[in-house]
Enzyme design. Structure first.
Site, mmCIF file in Angstrom:
data_model
loop_
_atom_site.group_PDB
_atom_site.id
_atom_site.type_symbol
_atom_site.label_atom_id
_atom_site.label_comp_id
_atom_site.label_asym_id
_atom_site.label_seq_id
_atom_site.Cartn_x
_atom_site.Cartn_y
_atom_site.Cartn_z
ATOM 1 C CG ASN A 208 -0.224 -0.134 2.490
ATOM 2 O OD1 ASN A 208 0.587 0.720 2.831
ATOM 3 N ND2 ASN A 208 -0.468 -1.205 3.230
ATOM 4 C CE LYS A 335 -11.091 0.033 11.121
ATOM 5 N NZ LYS A 335 -10.346 0.780 10.122
HETATM 6 N N1 CTP Z 1 -3.790 -3.547 12.030
HETATM 7 C C1 CTP Z 1 -3.111 -4.636 12.509
HETATM 8 N N2 CTP Z 1 -3.110 -5.807 11.813
HETATM 9 C C2 CTP Z 1 -3.802 -5.921 10.664
HETATM 10 C C3 CTP Z 1 -4.489 -4.802 10.168
HETATM 11 C C4 CTP Z 1 -4.478 -3.637 10.877
HETATM 12 O O1 CTP Z 1 -2.482 -4.546 13.554
HETATM 13 N N3 CTP Z 1 -3.786 -7.053 10.016
HETATM 14 C C5 CTP Z 1 -3.782 -2.313 12.819
HETATM 15 C C6 CTP Z 1 -3.185 -1.104 12.158
HETATM 16 O O2 CTP Z 1 -1.804 -0.975 12.444
HETATM 17 C C7 CTP Z 1 -3.999 0.022 12.764
HETATM 18 C C8 CTP Z 1 -5.342 -0.596 13.057
HETATM 19 O O3 CTP Z 1 -5.126 -1.994 13.038
HETATM 20 O O4 CTP Z 1 -3.453 0.459 13.990
HETATM 21 C C9 CTP Z 1 -6.429 -0.253 12.105
HETATM 22 O O5 CTP Z 1 -6.134 -0.611 10.813
HETATM 23 P P1 CTP Z 1 -7.219 -0.649 9.632
HETATM 24 O O6 CTP Z 1 -6.633 -1.337 8.467
HETATM 25 O O7 CTP Z 1 -7.765 0.706 9.438
HETATM 26 O O8 CTP Z 1 -8.343 -1.484 10.312
HETATM 27 P P2 CTP Z 1 -8.980 -2.835 10.006
HETATM 28 O O9 CTP Z 1 -9.412 -3.353 11.326
HETATM 29 O O10 CTP Z 1 -8.080 -3.672 9.211
HETATM 30 O O11 CTP Z 1 -10.301 -2.441 9.277
HETATM 31 P P3 CTP Z 1 -10.705 -2.197 7.747
HETATM 32 O O12 CTP Z 1 -9.545 -2.611 6.897
HETATM 33 O O13 CTP Z 1 -11.888 -3.043 7.591
HETATM 34 O O14 CTP Z 1 -11.006 -0.735 7.671
#
Ligand code: CTP
Length: 400
Positions: A208, A335
């Protein structure tokens, strides 16, 4: 808001690295630090006062008995600096400081000063390794002088060794640290940063746009505030912040292992990394050749690192990030609760000046009490300071 002027004295002594002190002066001035340069006579053999005068916009001092700027004598010069940084510091000035000798303007200023002193030794590697120099540095360190140690590299005398002036960004960081309250001393903070890479053959991966800037700013600021910092980072183009324990990783699984194996040792976790939620279900051993028609990649879920941390967090403070393009507050709050975080820093992808590649950010910090702090557009380092203020308040709240 008018901020108080920051003031430094830059002492320059006579080594070949004196030419680097010109760039250092420029960097300090760029950071809005009013810098007065004091040179030794030997330094003037390597670089002229005019260079420093031009870069700092201030007179340069070297003569103990000059009447020219009698309003600034050694005592008032010593008082001018909220910090005195000597770069490069030769074996000679180090020896004089250790022995309390004051036989020129700079050594006199150093003896009269009550401000913090930062010494940046630079000399031939054999001189640096000499027991006399080692001993003098130990004496000064025990006296509270901060030493920015030289690095290994090519030296002017056509050899390689340890004695090369530390990198200028490390010196600037040490100087900047003077004005920062060490309110996070005693904490061990793990920060994750950057993107992850999820490979599907030896040359290709899914990733990303994360630049890592927010996480690196957090690591830099936490270190500056006295915390021990572990930075677990996916691949970025950023220099590793000085003084942090750096762990480079590629995939989400590697990041999970790096974080979870260190979790027990830390008091705070800040997950600024943009972890890929999915990875290719298989990784080809050889490069995938193109064929007619579309290529379908099957993806599988990556571990949810912050979810795993939340489940085992104990008394740790856990901060997560949420990057959203719609329903910012509702999604971020969901979250925060679902992953057992203490704070979540939410930013809106659609907002100008926020997000991945910028040097700035605009965020909202949500807490478990339903509070929403809006942090307006500012530099990521300042945003980091705001986030750490909230972390500090939580730590204090738990202790009290
Ligand atoms: N995060 C994590 N491990 C993952 C994905 C995300 O630890 N596999 C952590 C990121 O570092 C961040 C938080 O979760 O602090 C939120 O990440 P985000 O990608 O926005 O949230 P998701 O729960 O993955 O939700 P979505 O992709 O559905 O928006």
């Amino acid at each position: 808001m008018a901020t108080k002027e920051k003031r430094a004295v830059l002492g320059v002594t006579g080594g070949i690295a004196a030419y680097k002190a010109a760039e250092l002066a420029r960097l300090l001035v760029k950071k809005d630090i009013s810098t007065i340069v004091v040179m030794t006579e030997h330094a003037k053999r390597f670089i002229t006062p005019l260079t420093f005068q031009t870069l700092t916009g201030k007179p340069v001092f070297s003569d103990l008995f000059s009447q020219e700027h009698y309003d600034l004598n050694h005592i008032s010069l010593a008082a001018h600096g909220e910090v005195i940084v000597v770069a490069p510091a030769t074996a000679n000035i180090i020896g004089k400081m250790a022995a309390g000798i004051a036989d020129d303007l700079l050594s006199t200023v150093l003896l009269a000063a009550r401000a913090p002193v930062i010494l940046c030794p630079a000399m031939n590697d054999r001189m640096y390794a000499h027991p006399a120099v080692r001993n003098n540095i130990d004496i000064l360190r025990n006296r509270g002088v901060q030493i920015v140690a030289p690095g290994y590299g090519e030296l002017a005398c056509n050899t390689a060794g340890t004695g090369r002036l530390a990198e200028l960004d490390e010196i600037v960081e040490a100087v900047e640290g003077t004005w920062t309250d060490k309110d996070l001393a005693g904490e061990r903070i793990l920060v994750t940063a950057g993107p992850t890479r999820e490979p599907f053959d030896p040359v290709r991966f899914i990733t990303n746009y994360s630049s890592g800037k927010m996480g690196y700013a957090l690591a830099t600021m936490a270190r500056r505030r006295g915390a021990e910092v572990i930075l677990v980072s996916g691949p970025t183009a950023l220099p590793v912040p000085r003084g942090v324990d750096f762990v480079g990783v590629e995939s989400a699984v590697e990041m999970r292992d790096a974080v979870m194996s260190r979790l027990e040792t830390v008091t705070v976790v800040i997950k600024a990394a943009a972890v890929a939620d999915y990875r290719p279900a298989s990784r080809a051993g050889d490069k995938i050749k193109k064929k007619r028609g579309p290529l379908t990649l099957e993806l599988e879920r990556n571990p949810d690192i912050i979810g795993e941390i939340g489940a085992r967090k104990g008394k740790r403070v856990v901060v997560g990030f949420a990057m959203e393009s719609e329903n910012l507050l509702a999604n971020a709050k969901a979250k925060l609760l679902a992953k057992n975080m203490d704070l979540i820093v939410a930013n809106d992808l659609r907002q100008a000046g926020a997000g991945f590649q910028c040097d700035t950010n605009v965020v909202k910090i949500l807490d478990l009490q339903g509070g929403v702090e809006t942090v307006p557009l500012m530099d990521k380092l300042e945003i980091a300071a705001r986030i750490l203020d909230r972390v500090k308040a939580l730590i204090d709240g738990r202790a009290g």
